[in-house]
Design an enzyme around this catalytic site. Structure first.
Site, mmCIF file in Angstrom:
data_model
loop_
_atom_site.group_PDB
_atom_site.id
_atom_site.type_symbol
_atom_site.label_atom_id
_atom_site.label_comp_id
_atom_site.label_asym_id
_atom_site.label_seq_id
_atom_site.Cartn_x
_atom_site.Cartn_y
_atom_site.Cartn_z
ATOM 1 N N LEU A 152 8.987 -3.015 2.632
ATOM 2 C CA LEU A 152 8.636 -2.518 3.966
ATOM 3 C C LEU A 152 8.854 -1.004 4.035
ATOM 4 O O LEU A 152 9.544 -0.488 4.915
ATOM 5 C CB LEU A 152 9.444 -3.234 5.043
ATOM 6 C CG LEU A 152 8.814 -3.223 6.440
ATOM 7 C CD1 LEU A 152 7.555 -4.082 6.474
ATOM 8 C CD2 LEU A 152 9.814 -3.729 7.486
ATOM 9 N N GLY A 153 8.243 -0.311 3.072
ATOM 10 C CA GLY A 153 8.241 1.146 3.101
ATOM 11 C C GLY A 153 7.083 1.645 3.948
ATOM 12 O O GLY A 153 6.646 0.985 4.885
ATOM 13 N N SER A 174 13.009 -6.792 1.216
ATOM 14 C CA SER A 174 13.153 -5.481 0.579
ATOM 15 C C SER A 174 14.588 -5.359 0.087
ATOM 16 O O SER A 174 15.388 -6.286 0.265
ATOM 17 C CB SER A 174 12.812 -4.352 1.559
ATOM 18 O OG SER A 174 13.695 -4.360 2.648
ATOM 19 N N ARG A 175 14.896 -4.224 -0.522
ATOM 20 C CA ARG A 175 16.249 -4.049 -1.056
ATOM 21 C C ARG A 175 17.312 -4.147 0.030
ATOM 22 O O ARG A 175 18.438 -4.583 -0.219
ATOM 23 C CB ARG A 175 16.357 -2.690 -1.763
ATOM 24 C CG ARG A 175 15.682 -2.654 -3.121
ATOM 25 C CD ARG A 175 15.734 -1.276 -3.726
ATOM 26 N NE ARG A 175 14.947 -0.313 -2.944
ATOM 27 C CZ ARG A 175 14.801 0.960 -3.262
ATOM 28 N NH1 ARG A 175 15.403 1.443 -4.326
ATOM 29 N NH2 ARG A 175 14.066 1.759 -2.506
ATOM 30 N N ARG A 232 1.577 -2.771 -7.627
ATOM 31 C CA ARG A 232 1.315 -2.514 -9.047
ATOM 32 C C ARG A 232 1.090 -3.857 -9.735
ATOM 33 O O ARG A 232 1.677 -4.874 -9.344
ATOM 34 C CB ARG A 232 2.500 -1.785 -9.702
ATOM 35 C CG ARG A 232 2.671 -0.348 -9.237
ATOM 36 C CD ARG A 232 1.584 0.558 -9.784
ATOM 37 N NE ARG A 232 1.766 1.937 -9.371
ATOM 38 C CZ ARG A 232 1.211 2.485 -8.299
ATOM 39 N NH1 ARG A 232 0.445 1.743 -7.515
ATOM 40 N NH2 ARG A 232 1.419 3.747 -7.994
ATOM 41 N N GLU A 261 -4.515 -2.629 -16.790
ATOM 42 C CA GLU A 261 -5.778 -2.051 -16.317
ATOM 43 C C GLU A 261 -6.436 -1.195 -17.403
ATOM 44 O O GLU A 261 -5.741 -0.488 -18.137
ATOM 45 C CB GLU A 261 -5.519 -1.203 -15.067
ATOM 46 C CG GLU A 261 -4.998 -2.030 -13.903
ATOM 47 C CD GLU A 261 -4.669 -1.190 -12.681
ATOM 48 O OE1 GLU A 261 -4.921 0.037 -12.713
ATOM 49 O OE2 GLU A 261 -4.162 -1.739 -11.706
ATOM 50 N N HIS A 279 -8.678 -1.278 -8.535
ATOM 51 C CA HIS A 279 -7.615 -0.328 -8.176
ATOM 52 C C HIS A 279 -8.174 0.822 -7.336
ATOM 53 O O HIS A 279 -8.125 1.992 -7.720
ATOM 54 C CB HIS A 279 -6.925 0.221 -9.428
ATOM 55 C CG HIS A 279 -5.557 0.781 -9.127
ATOM 56 N ND1 HIS A 279 -4.548 0.830 -10.072
ATOM 57 C CD2 HIS A 279 -5.022 1.311 -7.997
ATOM 58 C CE1 HIS A 279 -3.467 1.373 -9.542
ATOM 59 N NE2 HIS A 279 -3.731 1.670 -8.281
#
Length: 313
Positions: A152-153, A174-175, A232, A261, A279
């Site tokens: 949740l950045g 999240s962390r 990613r 990729e 991407h």
């Protein structure tokens, strides 16, 4: 600054390339047939590296450039840059946060809609002429479905705000718990996946988040679940994802990123319940230019002894 050497590691943006060439002595790593010879002849002239999510600046590259001062990432991601090596060598690092947030968040929602409402299938159904001869299978609604967000950045928060408009209950992992967020927080991703219908991966790639979506997480999401990845490729254990899709243990997936990729698992290419993009999360004309301008501005600031606009190190 035309005598300052800047190395681009891979093709990124024609506009960025032109702007770099207009201000600096530009070297293009991907055009060099013999990289050892290239570095022998030019390493001492290169004071900056511009990389992206495909090819950033690993320890070997940094060590090969004795006068390197700054690495500028044409991306918000830093996983292709050896940050420890940069710290050891006193090499500054910048990236391009914020300017790509909206585009990536928009695309995440677009992928959810494309998978649930079978947009790509229906497009082919009409264009191929099948509509005249038969019926089609129905899709599934987005509105009201529970959504879990991994990370949740900036981007995760932007996704959550968009998802709110669809009346979806939102939760996240999240962390740490975010004091600004009014969404339900789960301390581990398995609990998050167990309590949502759509799981969106939007965290940064670190050792801890490598393959954060594994078989246990996929099974927790379940046979009615949808997985979306705009983070990613290495966030997801790709073989496990493929097997879950083939075995019906997951309802569908929307992917903009992959582990190797531009290689994409061949088995996914024929699946109608998977939407695959190359991407392009931040690849709009407006954002591409804004990212390029920010890279240029950071380089100019550094070589003018002014504060960086988006410093990482």
């Amino acid at each position: 600054m035309e005598k300052i050497g800047v190395l681009m590691t891979t093709p990124m943006s024609n506009y960025l390339e032109q702007e770099l060439a207009a201000r600096f002595t530009l070297f293009k790593l991907w055009t060099q047939s013999c990289k050892n010879k290239f570095f022998q002849e030019n390493s001492s002239a290169i004071r900056a590296v511009v990389g992206d999510t495909k090819c950033g600046a690993d320890a070997e590259l940094i060590d090969s450039l004795p006068t390197l001062e700054i690495v500028a990432s044409y991306s918000v991601g830093l996983d292709k840059i050896d940050l420890d090596k940069c710290k050891d060598k006193a090499v500054r690092v910048t990236n391009t946060p914020d300017v790509l947030t909206d585009d990536v968040a928009d695309l995440a929602v677009g992928l959810v809609l494309a998978v649930l409402r079978r947009v790509c299938e229906f497009d082919e159904f009409v264009k191929s002429g099948k509509w005249k001869n038969g019926h089609f299978e129905l899709g599934s609604k987005f509105s009201g479905k529970s959504v879990g967000i991994v990370g949740l950045g900036r981007i995760g928060t932007a996704i959550a705000k968009r998802v709110e408009a669809f009346g979806c209950p939102i939760s996240y992992h999240s962390r740490s718990e975010k004091s600004h967020a009014n969404y339900k927080y789960y301390t581990n991703i398995i609990d998050l996946a167990s309590n949502c219908q759509i799981l969106i991966v939007a965290c940064s790639l670190t050792e801890e988040t490598h393959h954060i979506v594994n078989r246990k997480v996929i099974d927790a999401l379940g046979p009615s679940g949808i997985l979306i990845n705009i983070g990613r490729g290495a966030h997801i254990d790709e073989p496990e994802l493929v097997s879950a899709l083939l075995e019906g243990r997951l309802a569908g997936a929307g992917l903009d990123v992959y582990e190797n990729e531009p290689e994409v698992p061949e088995q996914m290419l024929g699946l109608n319940n998977v939407v695959l993009l190359p991407h392009v999360g931040s690849d709009t004309e407006e954002t591409s230019k804004a990212m390029a301008d920010l890279v240029i501005e950071n380089l100019v600031a550094h070589f003018s002894n002014k504060p960086l606009l988006t410093p990482v190190i």
